[in-house]
Design an enzyme around this catalytic site. Structure first.
Site, PDB file in Angstrom:
ATOM      1  N   SER A 142       0.883  -1.174   0.000  1.00 24.00           N
ATOM      2  CA  SER A 142       0.000   0.000   0.000  1.00 24.00           C
ATOM      3  C   SER A 142       0.913   1.214   0.000  1.00 24.00           C
ATOM      4  CB  SER A 142      -0.845  -0.004   1.285  1.00 24.00           C
ATOM      5  OG  SER A 142      -1.461   1.253   1.491  1.00 24.00           O
ATOM      6  N   TYR A 155      -2.028  -1.402  10.366  1.00 23.50           N
ATOM      7  CA  TYR A 155      -1.983  -1.476   8.899  1.00 23.50           C
ATOM      8  C   TYR A 155      -0.666  -0.897   8.380  1.00 23.50           C
ATOM      9  CZ  TYR A 155      -3.931  -1.135   4.124  1.00 23.50           C
ATOM     10  OH  TYR A 155      -4.164  -1.261   2.775  1.00 23.50           O
TER      11      TYR A 155
END
Ligand code: NAD
Length: 260
Positions: A142, A155
């Site tokens: 990401s 995350y």
């Protein structure tokens, strides 16, 4: 690059019952690869969609939190089809909360699914890839593998870890025909992000359209979502001969997010 240059290759895409994983699975299938799907929820629509592209499919419901499930998934594929040529580590979840309020079970799940599962899949597929001296490992990290945002501690930690794992895997395979790279998307409108849009709309008491615009304007200069198909095209490039010496890259496709 001929249109079906992946014919005869086996691609295992984790978390491919929806969103980015399904998009990448479809693009790899369009290039001729047979596909192993994995993920939660009803997998029949995804199976049918991929089969309609004229390739073979297999489904394994491994829970990516569980190393023994992951081992069983790779062994099942190798037993059925002999090998895994392309591994896309895509399964992932999000939880949004400040560090002080972050539930420890959510922390453990995010780290297990978004990071540790890629270590387990990689260690089980690598011997077969080394034996054939060809393989592609693509980790869907990401932009949060490159930069941070508030309230996403697990995350961001997992995705930074995944970029690190990508580099180590690339170095350990550097003199072989196996490559490992990470793809780092910005916002992609999938169920994972729709939840965040919906939460913003509720919190700010605005429409979904306004919440979407606000979400993009905070981080993504292009004001556009990246699509699963665009990410799939990058994955296909990494699988091509032109990608032979792309190793350990963390390639962002983020509308300029990380350039700021
Ligand atoms: P999604 O929620 O649409 O899909 C996630 C997939 O993972 C689903 O198939 C789900 O069933 C599967 N999954 C979840 N938990 C699992 C588990 N324990 N075991 C097996 N499968 C499991 O999400 P998405 O947006 O398509 O995200 C896919 C990947 O892309 C994730 O790693 C995510 O972090 C990453 N990513 C997404 C975005 C975005 O904006 N959507 C941006 C950057 C990175």
């Amino acid at each position: 690059m001929s249109e079906k240059f992946l014919t005869g290759k086996i691609a295992l895409v984790t978390g491919s019952t929806s969103g980015i994983g399904l998009g990448i699975a479809k693009t790899l299938a369009q290039a001729g690869a047979d596909i192993v799907l994995n993920g939660f929820g009803d997998h029949d629509p995804a199976m049918r969609e991929i089969q309609s592209l004229g390739v073979k499919t297999l489904f394994h419901g491994a829970d990516m939190r569980k190393p023994s499930d992951i081992q069983n998934m790779v062994e099942t594929v190798e037993k059925a089809w002999g090998k895994v040529d392309i591994l896309v580590n895509n399964a992932g979840i999000q939880h949004v909360s400040s560090i002080e309020d972050f539930p420890t079970d959510k922390w453990d799940d995010v780290i297990a699914i978004n990071l540790s599962s890629a270590f387990h899949t990689t260690r089980w597929v690598l011997p077969g890839m080394r034996e054939k001296n060809w393989g592609r490992i693509i980790n869907i990290a990401s932009v949060h593998g490159l930069v941070a945002s508030t309230n996403k501690s697990a995350y961001v930690a997992a995705k930074h870890g995944l970029v690190g794992l990508t580099k180590v895997t690339a170095l350990e395979t550097a003199t072989t025909g196996v490559t490992c790279n990470a793809i780092c998307p910005g916002w992609v409108l999938t169920p994972l992000v729709q939840q965040q849009v919906d939460a913003k709309a509720t919190a700010l008491n605005v429409s979904i359209a306004d919440a979407t615009k606000q979400l993009l304007s905070e981080k993504e200069p292009s004001m556009q979502f990246t699509t699963p198909e665009e990410l799939g095209a990058l994955a296909v490039f990494l699988c091509s001969a032109a990608g032979n010496n792309v190793r350990g890259a963390a390639w962002n496709m983020d509308g300029g997010w990380a350039a700021q």
